[in-house]
Enzyme design. Sequence first.
Site, mmCIF file in Angstrom:
data_model
loop_
_atom_site.group_PDB
_atom_site.id
_atom_site.type_symbol
_atom_site.label_atom_id
_atom_site.label_comp_id
_atom_site.label_asym_id
_atom_site.label_seq_id
_atom_site.Cartn_x
_atom_site.Cartn_y
_atom_site.Cartn_z
ATOM 1 C CG ASN A 9 38.706 -20.459 43.897
ATOM 2 O OD1 ASN A 9 37.840 -19.851 44.566
ATOM 3 N ND2 ASN A 9 38.254 -19.651 42.602
ATOM 4 C CE LYS A 11 35.847 -21.636 40.326
ATOM 5 N NZ LYS A 11 36.332 -22.131 39.140
ATOM 6 C CG HIS A 95 40.220 -17.182 39.164
ATOM 7 N ND1 HIS A 95 39.982 -17.286 37.816
ATOM 8 C CD2 HIS A 95 40.400 -18.758 39.635
ATOM 9 C CE1 HIS A 95 39.117 -19.118 37.842
ATOM 10 N NE2 HIS A 95 39.698 -20.035 39.389
ATOM 11 C CD GLU A 97 35.485 -18.229 37.481
ATOM 12 O OE1 GLU A 97 35.547 -18.597 38.735
ATOM 13 O OE2 GLU A 97 35.801 -19.385 36.830
ATOM 14 C CD GLU A 167 43.191 -21.632 38.856
ATOM 15 O OE1 GLU A 167 42.539 -22.617 38.918
ATOM 16 O OE2 GLU A 167 42.396 -20.913 38.134
ATOM 17 N N GLY A 173 36.685 -25.620 35.150
ATOM 18 C CA GLY A 173 34.946 -26.051 34.684
ATOM 19 C C GLY A 173 34.317 -27.057 34.090
ATOM 20 C CB SER A 213 38.944 -30.038 35.323
ATOM 21 O OG SER A 213 37.837 -29.260 34.850
HETATM 22 C C1 PEP Z 1 39.570 -22.601 39.556
HETATM 23 O O1 PEP Z 1 38.350 -22.074 39.295
HETATM 24 O O2 PEP Z 1 40.019 -22.229 40.301
HETATM 25 C C2 PEP Z 1 39.375 -24.411 39.020
HETATM 26 C C3 PEP Z 1 40.831 -24.504 39.487
HETATM 27 O O3 PEP Z 1 38.132 -24.362 38.658
HETATM 28 P P1 PEP Z 1 37.849 -26.065 38.571
HETATM 29 O O4 PEP Z 1 38.531 -26.706 39.673
HETATM 30 O O5 PEP Z 1 36.777 -25.943 38.720
HETATM 31 O O6 PEP Z 1 38.693 -26.528 37.004
#
Ligand code: PEP
Length: 251
Positions: A9, A11, A95, A97, A167, A173, A213
């Site tokens: 992803n 973003k 998601h 976010e 998630e 992040g 992450s």
């Molecule tokens: C995400 O936002 O879907 C995600 C998994 O981000 P990150 O791997 O940067 O934590």
Amino acid sequence: MRRPIVVGNWKMNMLISSSRKWVEELLNISDCAGTIDIVVAPPFTSISVVRQYLEGSKVLLAGQNLASIAEGAQTGEISANMLKDAGCDYVILGHSERRQYQRESDGLINKKIFLACQSGLNVILCVGESMGERNSDKTNDVIERQLTACLEGLSEDQLNSLSIAYEPIWAIGTGNTANPNQVQDVHGFIRSWCEKSLGKSLSRVTRILYGGSVNSQSSPALMAQPDVDGLLVGGASLRSKSFYDIIKSSF
Ligand code: PEP
């Protein structure tokens, strides 16, 4: 029985030039053919160039969002049909976010899932708890509430193409990957929720991804968990080499 899947992803990152370079590098280090699904979710502006450069490879495309109505007067929105038309097979919905910054509710996400299914897109539905909710033992309640509301009214046919991404918000992040036991606990809970609410056969085929992450050090132990069928990767998917290292170290 469940085909593993790794989704990158991007973003709101990557210009057209860097998107093109990413694909060229990825296809240089790997033919990406094989027994897993590899999916990349570029920003809307890069979908077309990524599609063009992926031509002939097995890597699939995803949208990062879609509009909550099918078409019409919604300035700035992208519809499910547009994503499909642009070459996407998947879409990421729910998601954290978008839930946080665009105030997307479970009801809105439910509408989007219907539209995605109507257009023939495979949905990756994200769910997850905040640190406060985890600390007050609310993780399973939050996940159950999100799944129930987001999937309300969907038919077995529509749910066939569903994947669920766990998630935890505190892991996204932040560099704090959830540990494999924490992940398996929640994935096990999601699997049993699917069995109870969607039926045995859907619970066997629904893929459950972990995101938060992930890197090539953490991915093997996560993928070794019985209910982890794939990974959703944000930051570490921005460089083709680290995305490839995750794929290579996990399968
Ligand atoms: C995400 O936002 O879907 C995600 C998994 O981000 P990150 O791997 O940067 O934590």
